[in-house]
Design a protein around this motif. Structure first.
Motif, short mmCIF file in Angstrom:
data_model
loop_
_atom_site.label_atom_id
_atom_site.label_comp_id
_atom_site.label_asym_id
_atom_site.label_seq_id
_atom_site.Cartn_x
_atom_site.Cartn_y
_atom_site.Cartn_z
N LEU A 1 1.05 -1.78 0.13
CA LEU A 1 -0.14 -0.24 -0.14
C LEU A 1 0.89 1.32 -0.72
O LEU A 1 2.29 1.07 0.42
CB LEU A 1 -0.96 0.67 1.45
N PHE A 2 0.11 2.32 -1.09
CA PHE A 2 1.63 3.52 -0.36
C PHE A 2 1.16 4.13 0.22
O PHE A 2 0.02 4.51 1.38
CB PHE A 2 0.99 4.38 -1.87
N PRO A 3 1.87 4.31 1.24
CA PRO A 3 2.18 5.00 2.49
C PRO A 3 1.80 6.55 2.90
O PRO A 3 1.37 7.09 3.71
CB PRO A 3 3.65 5.17 3.44
N HIS A 4 1.75 6.77 1.48
CA HIS A 4 1.44 8.39 1.37
C HIS A 4 0.64 9.08 1.08
O HIS A 4 -0.19 10.42 0.48
CB HIS A 4 2.20 9.00 0.82
N MET A 5 -0.51 7.95 0.54
CA MET A 5 -1.15 8.14 0.28
C MET A 5 -3.03 7.87 1.18
O MET A 5 -2.53 6.36 1.60
CB MET A 5 -1.61 7.17 -1.31
#
Lengths: 210, 242
Positions: free
Chosen positions: B88-92
């Motif tokens: 999962l994209f941590p910045h989203m």
């Protein structure tokens, strides 16, 4: 000394403003160029060794010497100073840009690729945002380095706080030297601190520990 | 439908092929599990299907189109892909993560929002989670989001590479049940890679058992148990069912 500072307050302010100007212009251009070089390296891996070699070589040349070499071509003043400082900054910025991009978790990149992102989309949607804290760290270092080396730029007519240092040395005016130095230090520390705060915020938002 | 015809792939430095003349057909609506130990080629097989790996020879034909003739990036936007580490994209936010493929496909905002809500409901995640970040979720929740992110654009095929490998046993059972339920609700092909025999047999309509790049047996769990085709399969079953 303090009396001198208060009476000649305007000289110091002019120096400060010129120095800020030099720093801001330099860092701005440095960032853009470093990003272009970084993209180039990402596309053509072999370029990395050449680029590293060139900039480490240039970085080891003392600033006065590099200024002197450029003056016949670009003259005295701000332009030459900015060129030299931008070149120095590449040594730091390109390395931290690449380091930042490389430390992004490979699984995140794999997921992005598996979802059908193009290489460029992976770069700007995923990798670059996640590399930002480290990239900012590099920008912070480059800015502080610029503030410091920028004092020498006064020697070739680029103005800034360096002018106070050089004049002070020539005129044996301790107030100018000490005052100028203190301002450089304050500038360095405060800009460094601002960057640190930005970096910590970025790290927090992206789930990385600060 | 996925047809894998005589697919062969060998890495230069290995002693046996990663994919050794694989021949299989997978039909719509099937949940296929791929079972094998490390290095047997199961991950290479699914990565060949979405062109994350290329193959040395043979053909992979999806819905009557040879994937060789299809652009890799375009293909992957139509195939769901779930990995063990989720990614999962941590910045989203969770919503942004789930919306990734629909955004790549340029869906309208309303359609995307509706779909995100639908999918959160599918995995029983309350609406508040939409604006949370992956680090605020448990491992099991992250894995469910990862699954649903792969389903966002409603792909016909979903590839899952040991998605529950890093999850504790209790949560894993729940996730397996949820996966079966989600699969039942459509006509999709799920290809689920695992090294866990019980998981493979519980989930799979059919199981592909692989060893050293070869398919040892490809059949329903019951048939495999009743008629193990090779010594390797016999040994595998002996280990689990003694």
């Amino acid at each position: 000394m303090i009396k001198y500072w208060i009476e000649h307050y305007d000289k110091f302010m002019v120096g400060l403003v010129e120095h800020l100007q030099l720093t801001v212009i330099t860092v701005f251009i440095s960032i853009i160029i470093s990003l272009l070089i970084t993209l180039l390296i990402r596309k053509y891996k072999r370029v990395q060794i050449i680029v590293n070699g060139i900039f480490s070589g240039l970085y080891s040349i003392p600033s006065l010497a590099l200024f002197a070499m450029l003056i016949p071509f670009t003259g005295l003043g701000l332009e030459t100073a900015v060129i030299v400082l931008v070149i120095y900054n590449q040594y730091i910025l390109v390395r931290t840009n690449i380091a930042g991009l490389d430390q992004v978790d490979s699984h995140i990149i794999e997921a992005a690729k598996g979802m059908g992102m193009t290489d460029f989309q992976i770069l700007y949607k995923v990798q670059f945002p996640l590399a930002l804290p480290i990239i900012f760290g590099g920008i912070r270092l480059a800015t502080i380095s610029t503030i410091s080396i920028g004092t020498i730029a006064a020697g070739i007519g680029a103005g800034g706080l360096g002018r106070l240092l050089f004049e002070g040395l020539r005129q044996m005016n301790q107030a100018k030297v000490v005052g100028g130095t203190i301002l450089v230090i304050i500038l360095s520390i405060s800009i460094g601190r601002i960057f640190e705060i930005i970096e910590n915020n970025l790290k927090k938002n992206f789930g990385l520990k600060s | 439908m996925i047809e894998i015809k005589d697919v062969y792939k060998k890495y230069e430095n290995s002693s046996y092929p990663a994919l050794d003349h694989i021949n299989l057909t997978i039909n719509d609506g099937e949940l296929i599990t791929v079972l094998g130990t490390s290095g047997c080629g199961k991950t290479t097989l699914i990565k060949a299907i979405n062109k994350l790996h290329d193959i040395d020879s043979g053909e992979i034909i999806i819905d009557h189109k040879n994937i060789n003739d299809v652009d890799g990036v375009a293909l992957r936007r139509t195939i769901g892909y779930v990995i063990q580490q989720v990614g999962l994209f941590p910045h989203m936010t969770i919503a942004e993560n789930i919306a990734t493929i629909p955004e790549l496909l340029k869906w309208e905002k309303d359609r995307i929002n509706k779909r995100v809500d639908e999918l959160l409901e599918m995995i029983d995640l309350p609406k508040e989670y939409k604006n949370r970040y992956p680090r605020e979720l448990s491992g099991g929740q992250q894995q469910r989001v990862g699954l649903v992110r792969a389903l966002a654009a409603d792909p016909h095929i979903v590839l899952l590479d040991e998605p529950f490998g890093a999850i504790d046993a209790i949560t894993r059972e729940h996730l397996q049940d949820e996966l079966i339920r989600i699969h039942k609700n459509g006509n999709k092909i799920f290809i689920f890679v695992t090294h866990d025999l019980n998981e493979a047999f519980k989930l799979g309509d059919k199981v592909i058992i692989m060893d050293k790049g070869r398919v040892e047996q490809f059949d329903t769990p019951d048939h495999i148990k009743a008629h193990p085709a090779t010594p390797f399969v016999k040994k595998l079953l002996g280990v689990a069912y003694d």
